[in-house]
Motif scaffolding. Structure first.
Motif, PDB file in Angstrom:
ATOM      1  N   VAL A   1      -1.863  10.311 -10.095  1.00  0.00           N
ATOM      2  CA  VAL A   1      -0.483  10.340 -10.558  1.00  0.00           C
ATOM      3  C   VAL A   1      -0.408   9.942 -12.031  1.00  0.00           C
ATOM      4  O   VAL A   1       0.414  10.471 -12.784  1.00  0.00           O
ATOM      5  CB  VAL A   1       0.420   9.459  -9.657  1.00  0.00           C
ATOM      6  N   HIS A   2      -1.281   9.062 -12.478  1.00  0.00           N
ATOM      7  CA  HIS A   2      -1.302   8.667 -13.894  1.00  0.00           C
ATOM      8  C   HIS A   2      -1.769   9.821 -14.762  1.00  0.00           C
ATOM      9  O   HIS A   2      -1.266  10.008 -15.868  1.00  0.00           O
ATOM     10  CB  HIS A   2      -2.215   7.458 -14.104  1.00  0.00           C
TER      11      HIS A   2
ATOM     12  N   TRP B   1      13.183   3.008  -9.256  1.00  0.00           N
ATOM     13  CA  TRP B   1      12.396   3.071 -10.491  1.00  0.00           C
ATOM     14  C   TRP B   1      10.927   3.014 -10.100  1.00  0.00           C
ATOM     15  O   TRP B   1      10.553   2.300  -9.183  1.00  0.00           O
ATOM     16  CB  TRP B   1      12.735   1.884 -11.397  1.00  0.00           C
ATOM     17  N   THR B   2      10.092   3.733 -10.817  1.00  0.00           N
ATOM     18  CA  THR B   2       8.660   3.665 -10.540  1.00  0.00           C
ATOM     19  C   THR B   2       7.911   3.150 -11.756  1.00  0.00           C
ATOM     20  O   THR B   2       8.415   3.199 -12.873  1.00  0.00           O
ATOM     21  CB  THR B   2       8.089   5.024 -10.075  1.00  0.00           C
ATOM     22  N   ILE B   3       6.711   2.675 -11.511  1.00  0.00           N
ATOM     23  CA  ILE B   3       5.877   2.098 -12.562  1.00  0.00           C
ATOM     24  C   ILE B   3       4.782   3.098 -12.923  1.00  0.00           C
ATOM     25  O   ILE B   3       3.969   3.473 -12.080  1.00  0.00           O
ATOM     26  CB  ILE B   3       5.216   0.782 -12.078  1.00  0.00           C
ATOM     27  N   LEU B   4       4.781   3.537 -14.165  1.00  0.00           N
ATOM     28  CA  LEU B   4       3.735   4.419 -14.689  1.00  0.00           C
ATOM     29  C   LEU B   4       3.212   3.780 -15.980  1.00  0.00           C
ATOM     30  O   LEU B   4       3.395   4.299 -17.073  1.00  0.00           O
ATOM     31  CB  LEU B   4       4.279   5.828 -14.920  1.00  0.00           C
TER      32      LEU B   4
ATOM     33  N   LYS C   1       3.575   3.085  -8.133  1.00  0.00           N
ATOM     34  CA  LYS C   1       3.195   4.481  -7.921  1.00  0.00           C
ATOM     35  C   LYS C   1       2.277   4.572  -6.713  1.00  0.00           C
ATOM     36  O   LYS C   1       1.601   3.608  -6.392  1.00  0.00           O
ATOM     37  CB  LYS C   1       2.540   5.061  -9.171  1.00  0.00           C
ATOM     38  N   PRO C   2       2.259   5.668  -6.037  1.00  0.00           N
ATOM     39  CA  PRO C   2       3.208   6.775  -6.070  1.00  0.00           C
ATOM     40  C   PRO C   2       4.449   6.389  -5.267  1.00  0.00           C
ATOM     41  O   PRO C   2       4.365   5.568  -4.353  1.00  0.00           O
ATOM     42  CB  PRO C   2       2.455   7.897  -5.365  1.00  0.00           C
ATOM     43  N   LEU C   3       5.569   6.981  -5.621  1.00  0.00           N
ATOM     44  CA  LEU C   3       6.781   6.677  -4.864  1.00  0.00           C
ATOM     45  C   LEU C   3       6.614   7.017  -3.394  1.00  0.00           C
ATOM     46  O   LEU C   3       7.083   6.297  -2.525  1.00  0.00           O
ATOM     47  CB  LEU C   3       7.968   7.455  -5.423  1.00  0.00           C
ATOM     48  N   ALA C   4       5.970   8.131  -3.117  1.00  0.00           N
ATOM     49  CA  ALA C   4       5.820   8.596  -1.745  1.00  0.00           C
ATOM     50  C   ALA C   4       4.557   9.443  -1.639  1.00  0.00           C
ATOM     51  O   ALA C   4       3.968   9.810  -2.645  1.00  0.00           O
ATOM     52  CB  ALA C   4       7.035   9.407  -1.339  1.00  0.00           C
ATOM     53  N   LEU C   5       4.168   9.743  -0.414  1.00  0.00           N
ATOM     54  CA  LEU C   5       2.966  10.544  -0.184  1.00  0.00           C
ATOM     55  C   LEU C   5       3.268  12.006   0.109  1.00  0.00           C
ATOM     56  O   LEU C   5       2.366  12.833   0.062  1.00  0.00           O
ATOM     57  CB  LEU C   5       2.148   9.948   0.966  1.00  0.00           C
ATOM     58  N   THR C   6       4.529  12.309   0.411  1.00  0.00           N
ATOM     59  CA  THR C   6       4.896  13.693   0.720  1.00  0.00           C
ATOM     60  C   THR C   6       6.228  14.034   0.064  1.00  0.00           C
ATOM     61  O   THR C   6       7.025  13.147  -0.266  1.00  0.00           O
ATOM     62  CB  THR C   6       5.043  13.919   2.242  1.00  0.00           C
ATOM     63  N   CYS C   7       6.470  15.318  -0.053  1.00  0.00           N
ATOM     64  CA  CYS C   7       7.773  15.769  -0.574  1.00  0.00           C
ATOM     65  C   CYS C   7       8.888  15.375   0.375  1.00  0.00           C
ATOM     66  O   CYS C   7       9.999  15.054  -0.068  1.00  0.00           O
ATOM     67  CB  CYS C   7       7.757  17.287  -0.775  1.00  0.00           C
ATOM     68  N   GLU C   8       8.622  15.388   1.675  1.00  0.00           N
ATOM     69  CA  GLU C   8       9.640  14.998   2.647  1.00  0.00           C
ATOM     70  C   GLU C   8      10.063  13.545   2.434  1.00  0.00           C
ATOM     71  O   GLU C   8      11.249  13.216   2.502  1.00  0.00           O
ATOM     72  CB  GLU C   8       9.122  15.187   4.082  1.00  0.00           C
TER      73      GLU C   8
ATOM     74  N   PRO D   1       0.828  -1.212   0.000  1.00  0.00           N
ATOM     75  CA  PRO D   1       0.000   0.000   0.000  1.00  0.00           C
ATOM     76  C   PRO D   1       0.865   1.266   0.000  1.00  0.00           C
ATOM     77  O   PRO D   1       2.003   1.275   0.500  1.00  0.00           O
ATOM     78  CB  PRO D   1      -0.810  -0.124   1.298  1.00  0.00           C
ATOM     79  N   ASN D   2       0.319   2.336  -0.548  1.00  0.00           N
ATOM     80  CA  ASN D   2       1.057   3.579  -0.778  1.00  0.00           C
ATOM     81  C   ASN D   2       1.834   4.080   0.433  1.00  0.00           C
ATOM     82  O   ASN D   2       2.965   4.535   0.297  1.00  0.00           O
ATOM     83  CB  ASN D   2       0.094   4.680  -1.234  1.00  0.00           C
ATOM     84  N   TYR D   3       1.239   4.031   1.612  1.00  0.00           N
ATOM     85  CA  TYR D   3       1.893   4.590   2.797  1.00  0.00           C
ATOM     86  C   TYR D   3       3.125   3.793   3.218  1.00  0.00           C
ATOM     87  O   TYR D   3       3.930   4.261   4.031  1.00  0.00           O
ATOM     88  CB  TYR D   3       0.912   4.711   3.970  1.00  0.00           C
TER      89      TYR D   3
END
Length: 191
Positions: free
Chosen positions: A185-186, A124-127, A100-107, A78-80
């Motif tokens: 994100v897509h 690497w991320t999947i889009l 996706k998404p790599l992360a939930l925040t900029c931090e 899951p994303n978190y």
């Protein structure tokens, strides 16, 4: 990817998207050697990599990454959990392929980037929707229209969700990141 056998580990293998990763890794002639999930209903692995080590214990899984000389950790959780699992993979000395998404925040993104740079491994991320035939057609139409042509975009996303959705992590803003990070994100990638 080079034409050399690579060794993969997958975390979150009982989830929906992991099956696509199993199929892709198999179709590339590569090998999954270690898998982890909190749930043990993962018999589908037998159709792809019957000899893969499986555990519901995170520490045992991380130990197996070292023991099995894994090249890539594939994060299908899951994303978190994307940030902590990606960091764990980098710290274990492997490159990470993360859904996706790599992360939930900029931090979180900054922490991941700092870790990636300091340890010398890649993320690497999947889009995958950028390869969807309708999206490819849309990109070609826009490219063929010329550089001086402006496009006004009106995007509507409508999809039915069963009752399960309200009880899953996907409907929890703190766990999914909300519509923008979960599916949006897509659309951002498409734009």
């Amino acid at each position: 990817m080079e034409n050399i056998n690579k060794r993969f580990a997958i975390i979150g293998v009982a989830g929906y998207i992991a099956l696509r990763h199993l199929k892709a890794i198999k179709s590339l002639g590569q090998n999954v050697v270690s898998v982890h999930d909190l749930f043990d209903s993962v018999g589908v692995i037998d159709s792809y990599f019957p000899d893969a080590y499986f555990t519901t214990n995170f520490n045992s899984f991380m130990h197996s990454i070292h023991e099995d000389n894994v090249d890539y950790l594939t994060v299908c959780t899951p994303n978190y959990l994307h940030c902590p699992h990606t960091l764990a993979g980098l710290e274990a000395g492997v490159d990470v392929i993360c859904e996706k998404p790599l992360a939930l925040t900029c931090e979180e993104l900054n922490r991941m980037d700092e870790c990636r740079k300091s340890l010398g491994h890649d993320i690497w991320t999947i889009l995958q929707l950028r390869l969807h035939p309708e999206i490819v057609k849309l990109k070609q139409a826009i490219s063929n229209a010329g550089k001086n042509k402006f496009h006004d975009v009106d995007l509507a996303y409508i999809t039915p969700r069963g009752r399960w959705y309200a009880e899953s992590w996907k409907s929890d803003l703190l766990k999914s990141g909300g519509l923008v990070t979960n599916i949006g994100v897509h659309f951002i990638d498409m734009l």
